[in-house]
Motif scaffolding. Structure first.
Motif, PDB file in Angstrom:
ATOM      1  N   TRP A 120      42.306  43.652  27.491  1.00  0.00           N
ATOM      2  CA  TRP A 120      41.731  43.039  26.299  1.00  0.00           C
ATOM      3  C   TRP A 120      41.009  44.081  25.451  1.00  0.00           C
ATOM      4  CZ3 TRP A 120      41.982  38.642  23.615  1.00  0.00           C
ATOM      5  CH2 TRP A 120      40.987  38.390  22.667  1.00  0.00           C
ATOM      6  N   PHE A 123      43.909  46.514  23.930  1.00  0.00           N
ATOM      7  CA  PHE A 123      44.934  46.011  23.022  1.00  0.00           C
ATOM      8  C   PHE A 123      44.515  44.805  22.193  1.00  0.00           C
ATOM      9  CE2 PHE A 123      47.405  47.758  26.725  1.00  0.00           C
ATOM     10  CZ  PHE A 123      47.845  48.901  26.077  1.00  0.00           C
ATOM     11  N   GLY A 124      43.468  44.087  22.622  1.00  0.00           N
ATOM     12  CA  GLY A 124      43.081  42.894  21.897  1.00  0.00           C
ATOM     13  C   GLY A 124      44.214  41.884  21.864  1.00  0.00           C
ATOM     14  N   THR A 125      44.346  41.206  20.750  1.00  0.00           N
ATOM     15  CA  THR A 125      45.431  40.210  20.609  1.00  0.00           C
ATOM     16  C   THR A 125      46.619  40.768  19.837  1.00  0.00           C
ATOM     17  OG1 THR A 125      44.395  39.360  18.579  1.00  0.00           O
ATOM     18  CG2 THR A 125      43.809  38.281  20.664  1.00  0.00           C
ATOM     19  N   GLU A 126      46.494  42.018  19.357  1.00  0.00           N
ATOM     20  CA  GLU A 126      47.543  42.580  18.504  1.00  0.00           C
ATOM     21  C   GLU A 126      48.625  43.318  19.288  1.00  0.00           C
ATOM     22  OE1 GLU A 126      45.577  44.998  15.661  1.00  0.00           O
ATOM     23  OE2 GLU A 126      44.494  43.337  14.731  1.00  0.00           O
ATOM     24  N   GLY A 127      48.304  43.728  20.491  1.00  0.00           N
ATOM     25  CA  GLY A 127      49.275  44.505  21.263  1.00  0.00           C
ATOM     26  C   GLY A 127      49.748  43.756  22.488  1.00  0.00           C
ATOM     27  N   MET A 128      50.184  42.531  22.316  1.00  0.00           N
ATOM     28  CA  MET A 128      50.551  41.683  23.440  1.00  0.00           C
ATOM     29  C   MET A 128      51.703  42.254  24.263  1.00  0.00           C
ATOM     30  SD  MET A 128      48.434  39.305  23.757  1.00  0.00           S
ATOM     31  CE  MET A 128      49.328  38.334  24.968  1.00  0.00           C
ATOM     32  N   SER A 129      52.674  42.868  23.604  1.00  0.00           N
ATOM     33  CA  SER A 129      53.814  43.399  24.354  1.00  0.00           C
ATOM     34  C   SER A 129      53.380  44.535  25.282  1.00  0.00           C
ATOM     35  CB  SER A 129      54.905  43.894  23.394  1.00  0.00           C
ATOM     36  OG  SER A 129      54.401  44.893  22.515  1.00  0.00           O
ATOM     37  N   GLN A 183      46.924  55.166  22.905  1.00  0.00           N
ATOM     38  CA  GLN A 183      48.009  54.299  22.454  1.00  0.00           C
ATOM     39  C   GLN A 183      49.315  55.073  22.244  1.00  0.00           C
ATOM     40  OE1 GLN A 183      47.297  50.698  21.757  1.00  0.00           O
ATOM     41  NE2 GLN A 183      45.544  51.327  22.986  1.00  0.00           N
TER      42      GLN A 183
END
Length: 310
Positions: A120, A123-129, A183
């Protein structure tokens, strides 16, 4: 039996659990995460929160692996009256097998929760893959920690422990920590990852050379069992040399300061380890060099990492 003798042979439950955590192996967890942190700092992408969560998650996984090893070796017979290394908690009766299984569940959950928090933050919610990819690696790490000796078909008994240690304590630990901050991956960071992988495997090798006789009786086909005592010691020297050469190769390909060779100060400790593992024959004589190799690995990483940052 006197009261003193009874107390010395039956330590308190807290002491028994701390012993089962095997604190002397924990520097390996700090080493691979530290190396990834130093590499990120050298490239200007260091994130202290992510590194701290990496350390916490890896410590939980290391302890899980140690508890599973204690349980699994007792279950499969490697921890028996024939074992010459330190007596383990389940083997000694200090912790019941069912209690150890519950401890494994607790540390599996702690590893999972800590790992999810790490993903979390990274990546937060933007890097789900990417988060899902690392979640897969995390679940694989939990599987590997448990199934080294505790599964129905433990891969440690097939001699595959070295491969998994090199992969998880080298490539995954270092490259994963670096990627979670940057990243991206710089291919040259593979070399410092190999340093950690080779040295972590050397720690395992000392353990397996020490336990070679009891492992033969238990049907545990570790690398030293497969190679025999002499060739297992040659293999140990290979691991030390390969790890050292990986460090020199990184500096040679990425040289910008003589400070980068600071890790040379740790070489005498590697020589001490190699010489003594070669010379010492009994389990009692070999045992101290497991801890010595783990601490030497951490010191090597600290000196190497500081040298890249200066």
């Amino acid at each position: 039996m006197t009261t003193t003798e009874h107390t010395s042979r039956n330590p308190g439950l807290v002491k028994a659990w701390i012993s089962a955590f095997r604190p002397r192996t924990l520097p390996l967890a700090l080493s691979c995460i530290g190396m990834g942190g130093f590499m990120a700092a050298a490239n200007g992408v260091f994130n202290g929160t992510i590194v701290a969560l990496c350390v916490l998650t890896t410590l939980f996984l290391q302890i899980l692996s140690n508890l599973a090893n204690d349980y699994g070796d007792s279950k499969h017979g490697a921890d028996s009256v024939h074992r010459e290394g330190p007596m383990r908690a389940v083997q000694a009766g200090h912790i019941k097998a069912e209690q150890m299984k519950k401890g494994m569940i607790v540390f599996s959950l702690l590893s999972l929760v800590s790992g999810l928090g790490l993903l979390w933050m990274a990546f937060g919610t933007e890097g789900m893959s990417l988060a899902l990819l690392f979640l897969g690696l995390g679940l694989a790490s939990i599987w590997a920690a448990i199934n080294y000796t505790a599964g129905d078909k433990p891969y440690g008994y097939a001699g595959l422990g070295d491969v998994f240690v090199f992969f998880f304590f080298g490539l995954v630990g270092v490259l994963g920590t670096y990627f979670l901050q940057a990243q991206t991956i710089e291919i040259i960071v593979v070399l410092p990852a190999m340093v950690c992988g080779f040295f972590a495997t050397a720690v395992l090798n000392v353990n397996n050379i020490r336990d070679i006789n009891s492992d033969v009786l238990a049907g545990k086909h570790s690398i030293p069992v497969r190679l025999g005592p002499k060739r297992a010691r040659i293999y140990h020297l290979f691991l030390l040399i390969a790890g050292t050469l990986s460090a020199f190769a990184y500096v040679a390909f990425n040289f910008y300061s003589w400070w980068q060779l600071l890790f040379i100060l740790a070489l005498p400790l590697l020589i001490v380890n190699g010489v003594n593992v070669w010379r010492k024959q009994t389990s009692k004589e070999l045992d101290p060099y497991l801890k010595q190799m783990a601490i030497t690995t951490l010191l090597f990483v600290l000196l190497f990492g500081v040298g890249q940052v200066l």
